[in-house]
Design an enzyme around this catalytic site. Structure first.
Site, PDB file in Angstrom:
ATOM      1  N   MET A  20      75.175  50.408  21.636  1.00  0.00           N
ATOM      2  CA  MET A  20      75.841  49.679  20.610  1.00  0.00           C
ATOM      3  C   MET A  20      74.685  48.858  19.827  1.00  0.00           C
ATOM      4  SD  MET A  20      79.380  48.651  22.226  1.00  0.00           S
ATOM      5  CE  MET A  20      78.772  48.392  24.019  1.00  0.00           C
ATOM      6  N   CYS A 101      76.825  58.107  14.577  1.00  0.00           N
ATOM      7  CA  CYS A 101      77.032  56.761  13.869  1.00  0.00           C
ATOM      8  C   CYS A 101      77.194  57.050  12.450  1.00  0.00           C
ATOM      9  CB  CYS A 101      75.640  55.875  13.946  1.00  0.00           C
ATOM     10  SG  CYS A 101      75.668  54.356  13.231  1.00  0.00           S
ATOM     11  N   HIS A 172      82.547  61.635  20.759  1.00  0.00           N
ATOM     12  CA  HIS A 172      83.239  60.460  20.397  1.00  0.00           C
ATOM     13  C   HIS A 172      84.478  61.223  19.806  1.00  0.00           C
ATOM     14  CE1 HIS A 172      83.617  56.509  18.119  1.00  0.00           C
ATOM     15  NE2 HIS A 172      84.822  56.878  18.308  1.00  0.00           N
TER      16      HIS A 172
END
Length: 331
Positions: A20, A101, A172
């Protein structure tokens, strides 16, 4: 040596803390390691050009205590190969490629989630990294982007990457919308599709597949593991409530005899803080990651308040940290 490192990385991937930006820096990882000796911890994403041309101690330095992975960003296979070769000397247990991302900065560099549109380039990037790495190279991706149909593109991508030798990936379980949604919205608005990730594990039983996205507790992670996944990656919840996620993980997931104690964790961080201050660092640079340590416990508000208000001041030292700890009541 490589076999041992691979086992260490795969063992830790049963529960990992997501990379992160602006959060999972060296201090954050030291704090999380004080809670769990087993969980796999990721760096912030570092771009391949930064590794090649930047301050490597600042970007790559870590403490080698427990399994740790470096996440690279980029879309140039040669640059990613060179960055992986450089990182090989820094003792990471895994090198990960970011294909998830959705930020504007990442899109402008034609990497991150935008790479999902070019699976052949993803394969070239990973192959270049694998050719230079003595440790496992892995992928973190989305289930798809924009108007892609995840149930079509995701298995095709995985099949292609399995063909070049990829053995581990984290998915994800949300689409990324590259236009019209902010990075924050991309973490919340596209619906989660856990069943699709579970389908991928059933379709590719030989691969090590972890799920990321929306997991908010250790119990949720355990439930997903019980359905056949190899690992679960936790992001914001592990940062906001680190002890609630990681505190019992070593005992429940890896069979350790004891669970962690938050007060022992706080005391274990003192030498690290002291050394950081001695090098000219600021207290807040460490303690900003620790605000959630006592989440849900008596005195947690005092802990957060003292660290938030006083740790940022010039000359703030261990006396501030100890005052914050004294505000918390056991129980």
């Amino acid at each position: 040596m490589t076999v041992k490192i691979k086992q260490k990385s795969e063992r830790g991937a049963r529960l990992s803390v997501a990379p992160m930006m602006d959060w999972t820096d060296r201090h954050c990882r030291r704090f999380h390691r004080a809670i769990s000796s087993e969980a796999l911890l990721y760096s912030e994403m570092v771009t391949a050009p930064a590794v090649i041309h930047g301050d490597r101690e600042r970007l790559l330095g870590h403490d080698g205590d427990g399994p740790v992975a470096l996440q690279l960003g980029g879309s140039d296979p040669a640059e990613l190969g060179q960055a992986t070769r450089i990182a090989a000397d820094w003792g990471y247990d895994e090198i990960n490629l970011n294909c998830g991302c959705p930020s504007d900065r990442v899109q402008s560099g034609a990497f991150g989630a935008v790479l999902m549109k070019t699976p052949e380039l993803v394969a070239e990037c990973l192959a270049a990294m694998m050719a230079e790495s003595p440790v496992p190279v892995t992928l973190k991706c989305r289930i798809g982007v924009d108007d892609q149909e995840p149930r079509e593109i995701l298995p095709a991508l995985i099949e292609r990457l399995r063909g070049i030798g990829l053995r581990r990936l984290t998915i994800h379980a949300r689409k990324a919308w590259l236009q019209g949604l902010s990075p924050k919205d991309n973490r919340e608005i596209p619906p989660l599709d856990y069943p699709l990730v579970l389908e991928m594990k059933r379709a590719f039983p030989d691969l090590h597949i972890s799920l990321n996205g929306g997991v908010g507790s250790l119990a949720e992670a355990e439930a997903l593991l019980a359905q056949g996944l190899d690992g679960v990656m936790v992001g914001r919840a592990a940062y906001a409530e680190p002890f609630n996620i990681l505190g019992a993980a070593d005992a429940r997931l890896w069979g350790h005899a004891r669970t962690a104690d938050p007060f022992a964790v706080a005391r274990a961080m003192e030498p690290w803080i002291e050394a950081h201050l001695a090098r000219g660092g600021r207290l807040h640079q460490v303690t900003r990651h620790m605000l959630g340590l006592f989440h849900g416990r008596p005195g947690a508000r005092g802990w957060r308040r003292i660290l938030s208000e006083r740790a940022t001041g010039d000359g703030a030292g261990l006396e501030v940290y100890r005052a914050a700890l004294a505000a918390v009541r056991p129980g």
